[in-house]
Design an enzyme around this catalytic site. Sequence first.
Site, PDB file in Angstrom:
ATOM      1  N   LYS A 194       0.863  -1.183   0.000  1.00 16.39           N
ATOM      2  CA  LYS A 194       0.000   0.000   0.000  1.00 16.39           C
ATOM      3  C   LYS A 194       0.891   1.221   0.000  1.00 16.39           C
ATOM      4  CE  LYS A 194      -3.633   2.471   2.418  1.00 16.39           C
ATOM      5  NZ  LYS A 194      -4.701   2.407   3.421  1.00 16.39           N
ATOM      6  N   ARG A 204     -10.710   9.991   1.463  1.00 13.87           N
ATOM      7  CA  ARG A 204     -10.575  10.690   2.746  1.00 13.87           C
ATOM      8  C   ARG A 204     -11.653  11.752   2.897  1.00 13.87           C
ATOM      9  NH1 ARG A 204      -3.939  11.048   2.884  1.00 13.87           N
ATOM     10  NH2 ARG A 204      -3.586   8.786   2.833  1.00 13.87           N
ATOM     11  N   LYS A 216       1.415   9.989   5.634  1.00 18.39           N
ATOM     12  CA  LYS A 216       1.470   8.584   6.046  1.00 18.39           C
ATOM     13  C   LYS A 216       2.754   7.885   5.566  1.00 18.39           C
ATOM     14  CE  LYS A 216      -3.547   8.023   6.606  1.00 18.39           C
ATOM     15  NZ  LYS A 216      -4.700   7.089   6.481  1.00 18.39           N
ATOM     16  N   GLU A 232       7.397  -7.038   1.804  1.00 23.73           N
ATOM     17  CA  GLU A 232       6.053  -7.023   2.392  1.00 23.73           C
ATOM     18  C   GLU A 232       5.300  -8.313   2.042  1.00 23.73           C
ATOM     19  OE1 GLU A 232       4.724  -5.048   4.482  1.00 23.73           O
ATOM     20  OE2 GLU A 232       5.821  -3.159   4.400  1.00 23.73           O
ATOM     21  N   LYS A 247      -2.126  -1.569  -3.831  1.00 20.26           N
ATOM     22  CA  LYS A 247      -2.984  -0.393  -3.809  1.00 20.26           C
ATOM     23  C   LYS A 247      -2.153   0.871  -3.868  1.00 20.26           C
ATOM     24  CE  LYS A 247      -6.084   1.961  -0.699  1.00 20.26           C
ATOM     25  NZ  LYS A 247      -6.719   1.974   0.582  1.00 20.26           N
ATOM     26  N   SER A 273     -10.120   5.469  -4.993  1.00 14.84           N
ATOM     27  CA  SER A 273     -11.052   6.579  -5.194  1.00 14.84           C
ATOM     28  C   SER A 273     -10.576   7.571  -6.258  1.00 14.84           C
ATOM     29  CB  SER A 273     -11.285   7.288  -3.865  1.00 14.84           C
ATOM     30  OG  SER A 273     -10.063   7.710  -3.290  1.00 14.84           O
ATOM     31  N   TYR A 312     -14.879   1.073  -7.219  1.00 15.97           N
ATOM     32  CA  TYR A 312     -16.127   1.836  -7.103  1.00 15.97           C
ATOM     33  C   TYR A 312     -16.943   1.721  -8.391  1.00 15.97           C
ATOM     34  CZ  TYR A 312     -13.510   3.509  -3.153  1.00 15.97           C
ATOM     35  OH  TYR A 312     -12.774   3.543  -1.995  1.00 15.97           O
TER      36      TYR A 312
HETATM   37  C1  PBG Z   1      -7.628   3.487   5.447  1.00 21.22           C
HETATM   38  C2  PBG Z   1      -7.848   3.292   3.984  1.00 21.22           C
HETATM   39  C3  PBG Z   1      -7.615   4.231   2.947  1.00 21.22           C
HETATM   40  C4  PBG Z   1      -8.132   3.665   1.782  1.00 21.22           C
HETATM   41  C5  PBG Z   1      -8.624   2.403   2.130  1.00 21.22           C
HETATM   42  N1  PBG Z   1      -8.416   2.188   3.491  1.00 21.22           N
HETATM   43  C6  PBG Z   1      -7.064   5.608   2.983  1.00 21.22           C
HETATM   44  C7  PBG Z   1      -5.735   5.884   3.514  1.00 21.22           C
HETATM   45  O1  PBG Z   1      -4.907   5.003   3.742  1.00 21.22           O
HETATM   46  O2  PBG Z   1      -5.488   7.068   3.762  1.00 21.22           O
HETATM   47  C8  PBG Z   1      -8.170   4.333   0.431  1.00 21.22           C
HETATM   48  C9  PBG Z   1      -9.206   3.849  -0.538  1.00 21.22           C
HETATM   49  C10 PBG Z   1      -9.457   4.712  -1.714  1.00 21.22           C
HETATM   50  O3  PBG Z   1      -8.798   5.756  -1.955  1.00 21.22           O
HETATM   51  O4  PBG Z   1     -10.356   4.353  -2.478  1.00 21.22           O
HETATM   52  N2  PBG Z   1      -6.524   2.951   6.032  1.00 21.22           N
END
Ligand code: PBG
Length: 322
Positions: A194, A204, A216, A232, A247, A273, A312
């Site tokens: 991720k 968010r 992050k 990982e 991701k 997203s 989505y």
């Molecule tokens: C939370 C999480 C996130 C997403 C899924 N779980 C956001 C982040 O890590 O800030 C993002 C999903 C998306 O953008 O569609 N840990």
Amino acid sequence: MNRRPRRNRKSEAVRNLVQETKVGVEDLIFPLFLVEGAGKKIEVDSMPGIFRFSIDTMLHEIESCLNLGITTFDVFPAYPESLKDPFAKESYNPETFYLKGLREIKKQFPEVCLMSDVAMDPYSSDGHDGIIQNGKILNDETLEILAKMSLAQADAGVDILGPSDMMDGRVGFIREELDQHGFTEVSIMSYTAKYASAFYGPFRDALDSAPKFGDKKTYQMDPSNVQEALIEADLDMEEGADFLMVKPALAYLDVIKLLKDNYPLPIAAYNVSGEYSMIKASAARGWIDEDRAMMETLTAIKRAGAKIILTYFAKDFASLNR
Ligand code: PBG
């Protein structure tokens, strides 16, 4: 010329015969956003066509998706600021609307495959995925909270837990905790690679979960790196993950391919997203053909090696291809 590649493209029938990759509705997981209350269906500004549902309207949405052939849903909670604290305590309160909602979904639709998100950020007053001390994210202390959250979600009937936090050692820690409490059948889809990505922006917004300070980058991966994804994946494999996820998806097709080529576990990719919103926004301006861009995107993600795609677009895809 005795070799003319165009012969295999001469008609739709021939093209279909030689088609190597086909996305089906059974490959897709549909993310849904849950809010507290009743009668709510609020569109997310930055994600046209995607809503925050209260549990009653979400059950209707799930029913209509089941009719379209979608079987798996990943439910994320959107909490008001008033229920957040530095330790994400609300995440394992058995009376919290998210856990009650998950229960309700499994009760109403036992055939649904239900996935949840394991991370502190929706419940954290700091908007981070870990406990904070002097501006630093504590790893091992956070594991304890993730384990409590995981048990609570498993108890609510979740089929697949999705740890999305990127703390070290969390898959093994959660696996052990689940097994000790008899949840040996609950699966883990690890957010293996991720990345610290700009493409999570609209999500968010949907959850009001943006970090209150900093970013992050001390836990999510650097977009420059690919070798690290192997570390990982090794750990997740050893620690007992059932699926490995990459991701975001589109900017990381090479990572999907790398994991697919090196690990026997099913690979999932999260078409996040921002990837969704980019297509929706340009289609709304008439700059791109939305359906074709969606099909091409999902096909590319699968071609790269992801059997499973969290997207989505799941409902749009299912409606278009029914
Ligand atoms: C939370 C999480 C996130 C997403 C899924 N779980 C956001 C982040 O890590 O800030 C993002 C999903 C998306 O953008 O569609 N840990």
